[in-house]
Write an enzyme that holds these catalytic residues in place. Structure first.
Site, PDB file in Angstrom:
ATOM      1  N   GLY A 130      -3.678 -10.265   4.307  1.00  0.00           N
ATOM      2  CA  GLY A 130      -5.043 -10.611   3.911  1.00  0.00           C
ATOM      3  C   GLY A 130      -5.846 -11.316   4.979  1.00  0.00           C
ATOM      4  O   GLY A 130      -6.799 -12.027   4.673  1.00  0.00           O
TER       5      GLY A 130
ATOM      6  N   HIS B 204      -9.509   0.774   9.027  1.00  0.00           N
ATOM      7  CA  HIS B 204      -8.279   1.430   9.473  1.00  0.00           C
ATOM      8  C   HIS B 204      -8.049   1.124  10.958  1.00  0.00           C
ATOM      9  O   HIS B 204      -8.984   1.214  11.757  1.00  0.00           O
ATOM     10  CB  HIS B 204      -8.376   2.936   9.241  1.00  0.00           C
ATOM     11  CG  HIS B 204      -7.107   3.655   9.605  1.00  0.00           C
ATOM     12  ND1 HIS B 204      -5.994   3.660   8.781  1.00  0.00           N
ATOM     13  CD2 HIS B 204      -6.763   4.355  10.708  1.00  0.00           C
ATOM     14  CE1 HIS B 204      -5.017   4.339   9.369  1.00  0.00           C
ATOM     15  NE2 HIS B 204      -5.463   4.774  10.537  1.00  0.00           N
TER      16      HIS B 204
ATOM     17  N   ASN C  33     -13.365   1.377   3.764  1.00  0.00           N
ATOM     18  CA  ASN C  33     -11.989   1.073   4.174  1.00  0.00           C
ATOM     19  C   ASN C  33     -11.983   0.728   5.661  1.00  0.00           C
ATOM     20  O   ASN C  33     -12.771   1.280   6.434  1.00  0.00           O
ATOM     21  CB  ASN C  33     -11.102   2.302   3.933  1.00  0.00           C
ATOM     22  CG  ASN C  33      -9.657   2.090   4.370  1.00  0.00           C
ATOM     23  OD1 ASN C  33      -9.030   1.086   4.023  1.00  0.00           O
ATOM     24  ND2 ASN C  33      -9.125   3.034   5.138  1.00  0.00           N
TER      25      ASN C  33
ATOM     26  N   ASN D   1      -7.918  -9.943   6.948  1.00  0.00           N
ATOM     27  CA  ASN D   1      -9.288  -9.407   6.863  1.00  0.00           C
ATOM     28  C   ASN D   1     -10.034  -9.978   5.660  1.00  0.00           C
ATOM     29  O   ASN D   1     -11.226 -10.265   5.745  1.00  0.00           O
ATOM     30  CB  ASN D   1      -9.271  -7.880   6.812  1.00  0.00           C
ATOM     31  CG  ASN D   1      -9.083  -7.270   8.186  1.00  0.00           C
ATOM     32  OD1 ASN D   1     -10.009  -7.251   8.994  1.00  0.00           O
ATOM     33  ND2 ASN D   1      -7.879  -6.800   8.461  1.00  0.00           N
TER      34      ASN D   1
ATOM     35  N   LEU E 227      -3.100   5.163  -1.716  1.00  0.00           N
ATOM     36  CA  LEU E 227      -4.138   6.169  -1.887  1.00  0.00           C
ATOM     37  C   LEU E 227      -4.778   5.938  -3.241  1.00  0.00           C
ATOM     38  O   LEU E 227      -4.108   5.555  -4.193  1.00  0.00           O
ATOM     39  CB  LEU E 227      -3.511   7.565  -1.869  1.00  0.00           C
ATOM     40  CG  LEU E 227      -3.417   8.249  -0.515  1.00  0.00           C
ATOM     41  CD1 LEU E 227      -2.821   9.641  -0.706  1.00  0.00           C
ATOM     42  CD2 LEU E 227      -4.798   8.364   0.130  1.00  0.00           C
ATOM     43  N   ILE E 228      -6.063   6.150  -3.344  1.00  0.00           N
ATOM     44  CA  ILE E 228      -6.702   6.012  -4.648  1.00  0.00           C
ATOM     45  C   ILE E 228      -7.138   7.380  -5.152  1.00  0.00           C
ATOM     46  O   ILE E 228      -7.316   8.323  -4.376  1.00  0.00           O
ATOM     47  CB  ILE E 228      -7.868   5.012  -4.625  1.00  0.00           C
ATOM     48  CG1 ILE E 228      -8.956   5.475  -3.678  1.00  0.00           C
ATOM     49  CG2 ILE E 228      -7.377   3.627  -4.221  1.00  0.00           C
ATOM     50  CD1 ILE E 228     -10.178   4.597  -3.759  1.00  0.00           C
TER      51      ILE E 228
HETATM   52  C1  GAR Z   1      -5.316  -4.060   8.884  1.00  0.00           C
HETATM   53  O1  GAR Z   1      -4.988  -3.922  10.242  1.00  0.00           O
HETATM   54  C2  GAR Z   1      -5.924  -2.781   8.367  1.00  0.00           C
HETATM   55  O2  GAR Z   1      -6.695  -2.101   9.327  1.00  0.00           O
HETATM   56  C3  GAR Z   1      -4.710  -2.004   7.988  1.00  0.00           C
HETATM   57  O3  GAR Z   1      -3.851  -2.945   7.404  1.00  0.00           O
HETATM   58  C4  GAR Z   1      -4.049  -4.201   8.046  1.00  0.00           C
HETATM   59  C5  GAR Z   1      -4.163  -5.283   6.995  1.00  0.00           C
HETATM   60  O4  GAR Z   1      -4.094  -6.558   7.581  1.00  0.00           O
HETATM   61  N1  GAR Z   1      -5.002  -0.923   7.097  1.00  0.00           N
HETATM   62  C6  GAR Z   1      -4.362   0.253   7.103  1.00  0.00           C
HETATM   63  O5  GAR Z   1      -3.447   0.507   7.853  1.00  0.00           O
HETATM   64  C7  GAR Z   1      -4.869   1.256   6.078  1.00  0.00           C
HETATM   65  N2  GAR Z   1      -4.291   2.572   6.308  1.00  0.00           N
HETATM   66  P1  GAR Z   1      -4.490  -7.845   6.757  1.00  0.00           P
HETATM   67  O6  GAR Z   1      -3.751  -7.790   5.425  1.00  0.00           O
HETATM   68  O7  GAR Z   1      -4.056  -9.004   7.590  1.00  0.00           O
HETATM   69  O8  GAR Z   1      -5.991  -7.822   6.548  1.00  0.00           O
END
Ligand code: GAR
Length: 214
Positions: free
Chosen positions: A12, A123, A121, A14, A106-107
Site C-alpha cells: 500500500g 502498472h 490502474n 501507493n 483481474l476484475i
Molecule cells: C506497484 O508497483 C504497482 O504498480 C503494482 O503493484 C505495486 C503495489 O505496490 N501493480 C501491479 O503489478 C499490477 N499488475 P504498493 O502496494 O506498495 O502500492
C-alpha cells in the site's frame, strides 16, 4: 468533494502516497495553490478495498482513518458475488474515481462496465510491454534498457485500456529487482497523485482508445 476509492492488495505504498498528497492539501508533486486557474481540490479517500486481510495496506488505512472493505475471496461463491458487494458500496458512497494501486486481481464486467472511464490502474512497466504479474522482473529478464510506469483506464483485459500517463525508468547493468523496484516505486508515488489531480480537475478526456490530457 471528489470522492475516490482505492483498491490494493499489498504494502500500500501507493495508497499512502495518495493519502499523503490529500492530507498535505495537494495532489501533485508540485504544490498547487488556490488561484482562479488552480482552485484547491477537495479530494477525499472514502474507501479502501482490499482482498487480503493481512496486507499492510489495511493497517495503513486504519492509521489514516480511512474506512476499509476487507474481504477474503474464498468466503464468496465467485468473483461476481464479491464484486457486486463492492459495487454497491462504491455506489452508496457516490465514488467518482476508483484507483487500482497494486490490486492483484483481474476484475470482471460487474465492475468494469458500470465504472468504465472512472476506473484507473497503475502498472510497473511501459505498457503494452510486460503486462501481468512481476512486470519489473519481466523487464529485467528480457533485458530491456528502459522500463517505467503506466497509469491507464481499466477495461476488461489484463493491463489493457486507454493509457493516461507514462514515465520511463532506465535500467542499469547493476540493477537488481530490488533496486529497480525502488526507483519505479518512487516514480509511481509522484505520478499517481498527479494523474488523480488531473482527472479531478476534468483535464483528462477519453476518446475511444486514447486519452487526451489538457
Ligand atoms: C506497484 O508497483 C504497482 O504498480 C503494482 O503493484 C505495486 C503495489 O505496490 N501493480 C501491479 O503489478 C499490477 N499488475 P504498493 O502496494 O506498495 O502500492
Amino acid at each position: 468533494p471528489f470522492r475516490i476509492a482505492v483498491f490494493a492488495s499489498g504494502s500500500g505504498s501507493n495508497f499512502q502516497a495518495i493519502a499523503d498528497a490529500v492530507n498535505a492539501g495537494r495532489l501533485a508533486g508540485d504544490s498547487v495553490t488556490d488561484s482562479p486557474m488552480h482552485p484547491r481540490l477537495d479530494v477525499r479517500i472514502e474507501l479502501l478495498v482490499c482482498d487480503r486481510p493481512k496486507a499492510q495496506v489495511v493497517e495503513r488505512a486504519r492509521q489514516l482513518g480511512v474506512p476499509a472493505f476487507v474481504f477474503r475471496p474464498k468466503d464468496y461463491a465467485d468473483r461476481e458475488t464479491y464484486e457486486k458487494e463492492i459495487l454497491e458500496r462504491l455506489q452508496a458512497l457516490e465514488i467518482d474515481l476508483v484507483v487500482m494501486a497494486g490490486y492483484m486481481r483481474l476484475i470482471t464486467n460487474v465492475l468494469v462496465e458500470p465504472l468504465y472511464g472512472r476506473l484507473i490502474n497503475i502498472h510497473p512497466s511501459l505498457l503494452p510491454s510486460f503486462p501481468g504479474l512481476d512486470a519489473i522482473k519481466q523487464a529485467l529478464d528480457y533485458g530491456v534498457k528502459v522500463t517505467g510506469v503506466t497509469v491507464h483506464y481499466v477495461d476488461g483485459g489484463m493491463d489493457t485500456g486507454p493509457i493516461i500517463a507514462q514515465r520511463s525508468v532506465e535500467i542499469t547493468p547493476q540493477d537488481t529487482e530490488e533496486s529497480l523496484a525502488a526507483r519505479i516505486h518512487e516514480i509511481e508515488h509522484v505520478l499517481l497523485p498527479q494523474v488523480i489531480e488531473r482527472i479531478a480537475r476534468g483535464q483528462v478526456q477519453l476518446q475511444g482508445n486514447i486519452t487526451i490530457t489538457s
